[in-house]
Design an enzyme around this catalytic site. Structure first.
Site, PDB file in Angstrom:
ATOM      1  N   GLN A  99      40.528  43.360  42.235  1.00 14.09           N
ATOM      2  CA  GLN A  99      40.684  44.499  41.315  1.00 14.09           C
ATOM      3  C   GLN A  99      41.672  45.521  41.880  1.00 14.09           C
ATOM      4  O   GLN A  99      42.589  45.977  41.185  1.00 14.09           O
ATOM      5  CB  GLN A  99      39.312  45.152  41.071  1.00 14.09           C
ATOM      6  CG  GLN A  99      38.367  44.239  40.315  1.00 14.09           C
ATOM      7  CD  GLN A  99      36.902  44.641  40.440  1.00 14.09           C
ATOM      8  OE1 GLN A  99      36.521  45.479  41.252  1.00 14.09           O
ATOM      9  NE2 GLN A  99      36.057  44.024  39.629  1.00 14.09           N
ATOM     10  N   THR A 153      44.006  45.216  44.159  1.00 15.80           N
ATOM     11  CA  THR A 153      45.398  44.779  44.353  1.00 15.80           C
ATOM     12  C   THR A 153      46.152  44.644  43.021  1.00 15.80           C
ATOM     13  O   THR A 153      47.334  44.333  43.027  1.00 15.80           O
ATOM     14  CB  THR A 153      45.485  43.461  45.160  1.00 15.80           C
ATOM     15  OG1 THR A 153      44.626  42.487  44.561  1.00 15.80           O
ATOM     16  CG2 THR A 153      45.075  43.675  46.604  1.00 15.80           C
ATOM     17  N   ARG A 172      37.932  27.291  53.205  1.00 17.81           N
ATOM     18  CA  ARG A 172      37.547  28.580  52.589  1.00 17.81           C
ATOM     19  C   ARG A 172      37.333  28.480  51.083  1.00 17.81           C
ATOM     20  O   ARG A 172      36.719  29.359  50.487  1.00 17.81           O
ATOM     21  CB  ARG A 172      38.620  29.638  52.871  1.00 17.81           C
ATOM     22  CG  ARG A 172      39.953  29.332  52.206  1.00 17.81           C
ATOM     23  CD  ARG A 172      40.977  30.393  52.494  1.00 17.81           C
ATOM     24  NE  ARG A 172      42.317  29.992  52.077  1.00 17.81           N
ATOM     25  CZ  ARG A 172      43.376  30.768  52.157  1.00 17.81           C
ATOM     26  NH1 ARG A 172      43.251  31.978  52.646  1.00 17.81           N
ATOM     27  NH2 ARG A 172      44.557  30.346  51.767  1.00 17.81           N
ATOM     28  N   ASN A 232      50.506  56.875  47.462  1.00 16.88           N
ATOM     29  CA  ASN A 232      50.740  58.309  47.372  1.00 16.88           C
ATOM     30  C   ASN A 232      49.619  58.961  46.561  1.00 16.88           C
ATOM     31  O   ASN A 232      48.769  58.265  45.978  1.00 16.88           O
ATOM     32  CB  ASN A 232      52.148  58.612  46.829  1.00 16.88           C
ATOM     33  CG  ASN A 232      52.373  58.047  45.441  1.00 16.88           C
ATOM     34  OD1 ASN A 232      51.519  58.195  44.560  1.00 16.88           O
ATOM     35  ND2 ASN A 232      53.518  57.411  45.224  1.00 16.88           N
ATOM     36  N   ARG A 252      39.173  53.496  38.281  1.00 13.18           N
ATOM     37  CA  ARG A 252      38.129  52.783  39.032  1.00 13.18           C
ATOM     38  C   ARG A 252      36.902  53.615  39.362  1.00 13.18           C
ATOM     39  O   ARG A 252      35.914  53.054  39.840  1.00 13.18           O
ATOM     40  CB  ARG A 252      38.725  52.219  40.334  1.00 13.18           C
ATOM     41  CG  ARG A 252      39.938  51.324  40.117  1.00 13.18           C
ATOM     42  CD  ARG A 252      39.608  50.076  39.351  1.00 13.18           C
ATOM     43  NE  ARG A 252      40.782  49.220  39.161  1.00 13.18           N
ATOM     44  CZ  ARG A 252      40.741  48.031  38.582  1.00 13.18           C
ATOM     45  NH1 ARG A 252      39.595  47.549  38.128  1.00 13.18           N
ATOM     46  NH2 ARG A 252      41.839  47.325  38.421  1.00 13.18           N
TER      47      ARG A 252
HETATM   48  C1  LIG Z   1      37.161  48.440  33.805  1.00 12.22           C
HETATM   49  C2  LIG Z   1      38.376  47.575  33.989  1.00 12.22           C
HETATM   50  C3  LIG Z   1      38.353  46.263  33.539  1.00 12.22           C
HETATM   51  C4  LIG Z   1      39.484  45.451  33.680  1.00 12.22           C
HETATM   52  N1  LIG Z   1      39.431  44.169  33.242  1.00 12.22           N
HETATM   53  C5  LIG Z   1      40.517  43.367  33.371  1.00 12.22           C
HETATM   54  C6  LIG Z   1      40.505  42.011  32.944  1.00 12.22           C
HETATM   55  O1  LIG Z   1      39.505  41.522  32.420  1.00 12.22           O
HETATM   56  N2  LIG Z   1      41.616  41.253  33.118  1.00 12.22           N
HETATM   57  C7  LIG Z   1      42.760  41.764  33.689  1.00 12.22           C
HETATM   58  O2  LIG Z   1      43.742  41.026  33.804  1.00 12.22           O
HETATM   59  N3  LIG Z   1      42.785  43.023  34.119  1.00 12.22           N
HETATM   60  C8  LIG Z   1      41.728  43.846  33.981  1.00 12.22           C
HETATM   61  N4  LIG Z   1      41.778  45.121  34.445  1.00 12.22           N
HETATM   62  C9  LIG Z   1      42.983  45.564  35.154  1.00 12.22           C
HETATM   63  C10 LIG Z   1      43.883  46.492  34.311  1.00 12.22           C
HETATM   64  O3  LIG Z   1      44.266  45.913  33.104  1.00 12.22           O
HETATM   65  C11 LIG Z   1      45.136  46.858  35.133  1.00 12.22           C
HETATM   66  O4  LIG Z   1      45.931  45.729  35.342  1.00 12.22           O
HETATM   67  C12 LIG Z   1      44.807  47.431  36.481  1.00 12.22           C
HETATM   68  O5  LIG Z   1      43.798  48.392  36.395  1.00 12.22           O
HETATM   69  C13 LIG Z   1      46.067  48.068  37.076  1.00 12.22           C
HETATM   70  O6  LIG Z   1      46.267  49.343  36.507  1.00 12.22           O
HETATM   71  P1  LIG Z   1      47.548  49.760  35.709  1.00 12.22           P
HETATM   72  O7  LIG Z   1      47.852  48.836  34.585  1.00 12.22           O
HETATM   73  O8  LIG Z   1      47.403  51.195  35.334  1.00 12.22           O
HETATM   74  O9  LIG Z   1      48.763  49.528  36.700  1.00 12.22           O
HETATM   75  P2  LIG Z   1      49.214  50.128  38.115  1.00 12.22           P
HETATM   76  O10 LIG Z   1      49.824  48.976  38.811  1.00 12.22           O
HETATM   77  O11 LIG Z   1      48.142  50.882  38.776  1.00 12.22           O
HETATM   78  O12 LIG Z   1      50.411  51.074  37.720  1.00 12.22           O
HETATM   79  C14 LIG Z   1      50.244  52.452  37.421  1.00 12.22           C
HETATM   80  C15 LIG Z   1      50.972  52.786  36.137  1.00 12.22           C
HETATM   81  O13 LIG Z   1      52.364  52.500  36.291  1.00 12.22           O
HETATM   82  C16 LIG Z   1      52.882  52.022  35.039  1.00 12.22           C
HETATM   83  N5  LIG Z   1      53.371  50.647  35.226  1.00 12.22           N
HETATM   84  C17 LIG Z   1      53.258  49.881  36.354  1.00 12.22           C
HETATM   85  N6  LIG Z   1      53.864  48.696  36.182  1.00 12.22           N
HETATM   86  C18 LIG Z   1      54.351  48.701  34.921  1.00 12.22           C
HETATM   87  C19 LIG Z   1      55.072  47.758  34.142  1.00 12.22           C
HETATM   88  N7  LIG Z   1      55.402  46.567  34.618  1.00 12.22           N
HETATM   89  N8  LIG Z   1      55.436  48.102  32.906  1.00 12.22           N
HETATM   90  C20 LIG Z   1      55.109  49.323  32.391  1.00 12.22           C
HETATM   91  N9  LIG Z   1      54.407  50.262  33.051  1.00 12.22           N
HETATM   92  C21 LIG Z   1      54.033  49.960  34.312  1.00 12.22           C
HETATM   93  C22 LIG Z   1      51.743  52.091  34.041  1.00 12.22           C
HETATM   94  O14 LIG Z   1      51.806  53.342  33.385  1.00 12.22           O
HETATM   95  C23 LIG Z   1      50.507  52.001  34.920  1.00 12.22           C
HETATM   96  O15 LIG Z   1      49.354  52.569  34.329  1.00 12.22           O
HETATM   97  C24 LIG Z   1      40.670  45.958  34.300  1.00 12.22           C
HETATM   98  C25 LIG Z   1      40.665  47.276  34.757  1.00 12.22           C
HETATM   99  C26 LIG Z   1      39.550  48.090  34.619  1.00 12.22           C
HETATM  100  C27 LIG Z   1      39.602  49.493  35.128  1.00 12.22           C
END
Ligand SMILES: Cc1cc2nc3c(=O)[nH]c(=O)nc-3n(C[C@H](O)[C@H](O)[C@H](O)COP(=O)(O)OP(=O)(O)OC[C@H]3O[C@@H](n4cnc5c(N)ncnc54)[C@H](O)[C@@H]3O)c2cc1C
Length: 241
Positions: free
Chosen positions: A83, A85, A170, A186, A197
């Site tokens: 989660q 990573t 493993r 950061n 989270r």
């Molecule tokens: C309760 C919960 C359940 C989840 N369940 C699932 C699941 O079932 N399956 C699954 O695959 N994932 C799941 N996730 C993961 C979720 O979809 C995100 O991939 C993960 O939380 C990373 O966060 P983020 O998308 O905000 O990206 P981060 O990598 O944290 O990036 C931060 C922000 O930068 C921007 N950003 C980064 N990269 C890009 C890009 N390439 N394009 C556009 N904007 C970008 C976005 O605004 C993003 O919000 C879950 C997350 C949560 C909290």
């Protein structure tokens, strides 16, 4: 689980203030007293608080990308690791399962086994058990969990004894196998992770880890993280919609 700071930018609140005042013509290389000369407030601390509050309320989060923190997150599951990573603006080092042999106690925990409710969407499952906290049921869960984990660990050991390399053996270990992580991020990313989270629909283990991370991060960056915890926490996705 243990979360500890390894290294962090000195004076993170001050750094955010200097970066912000740079945008309005101040010399960011000057002393903080000079940089904050025109900011409202009686003392330097008050000025810092006023400025950071204004920046965060207006969504001027770029300044929070300057201070960086490196933490050691130890004794968490590989489910949590998967989660955490997913967050792409964090740099990671992860304990190897190829070069580190897994010890039995490393896999004998089940965060959430006594959770009274399944997290978030888990509530949709009708398991036909009225009381989630019933002692007898809890005992049965533990027995089942222990038996499965012991079995898979024993198979892991047997495979190693039969000459299988750790990187192949493993495959038999459960997702609850513990791992140690070093992560650098950061302040903006840290708060974004907290938005996602520490929220109620995140799994208990990562929620607990995030709360611990926020707590130690507040000691390091009291104004910025403190303001977030008090006023902004719980507004999902606010930092990076
Ligand atoms: C309760 C919960 C359940 C989840 N369940 C699932 C699941 O079932 N399956 C699954 O695959 N994932 C799941 N996730 C993961 C979720 O979809 C995100 O991939 C993960 O939380 C990373 O966060 P983020 O998308 O905000 O990206 P981060 O990598 O944290 O990036 C931060 C922000 O930068 C921007 N950003 C980064 N990269 C890009 C890009 N390439 N394009 C556009 N904007 C970008 C976005 O605004 C993003 O919000 C879950 C997350 C949560 C909290």
């Amino acid at each position: 689980m243990k979360v500890e700071i390894i290294e962090a930018t000195p004076n993170p609140d001050e750094l955010m203030c200097k970066a912000a005042r740079n945008d309005y013509g101040a010399d960011a290389t000057s002393d903080i007293e000079e940089v904050l000369e025109t900011v409202e407030g009686e003392t330097i601390e008050e000025k810092k608080e006023n400025l950071i509050e204004k920046l965060f309320d207006r969504g001027h989060y770029g300044v929070a990308e300057h201070p960086t923190i490196t933490v050691a997150i130890q004794g968490v599951s590989r489910a949590l690791m998967a989660q955490l990573t997913r967050h792409r603006h964090v740099s990671f080092d992860i304990m190897s399962m190829r070069y580190v042999e897994i010890d039995e106690p490393d896999i004998y925990e089940f965060p959430g086994i006594d959770d009274s409710e399944p997290t978030g969407r888990g509530g949709e499952f009708d398991v036909g058990i009225e009381s989630w906290t019933d002692d007898e049921i809890s005992q049965k869960r533990r027995e089942k969990f222990d038996a499965a984990v012991r079995g898979s660990y024993q198979t892991y050991e047997d495979l190693l004894d039969l000459g299988v390399a750790p990187e192949h053996a493993r495959m038999i270990l459960p997702i609850g196998t513990k791992v140690n992580i070093v992560a650098t991020m950061n302040v903006r990313t840290l708060l974004h992770i907290a938005d996602m989270r520490a929220a109620g629909d995140a799994q208990k283990e990562i929620r607990d880890m995030t709360e611990e991370l926020l707590e130690i991060a507040e000691d390091w960056c009291p104004i910025g993280i403190g303001y977030y915890r008090e006023n902004l926490k719980g507004r999902k996705n606010r930092l990076a919609p």
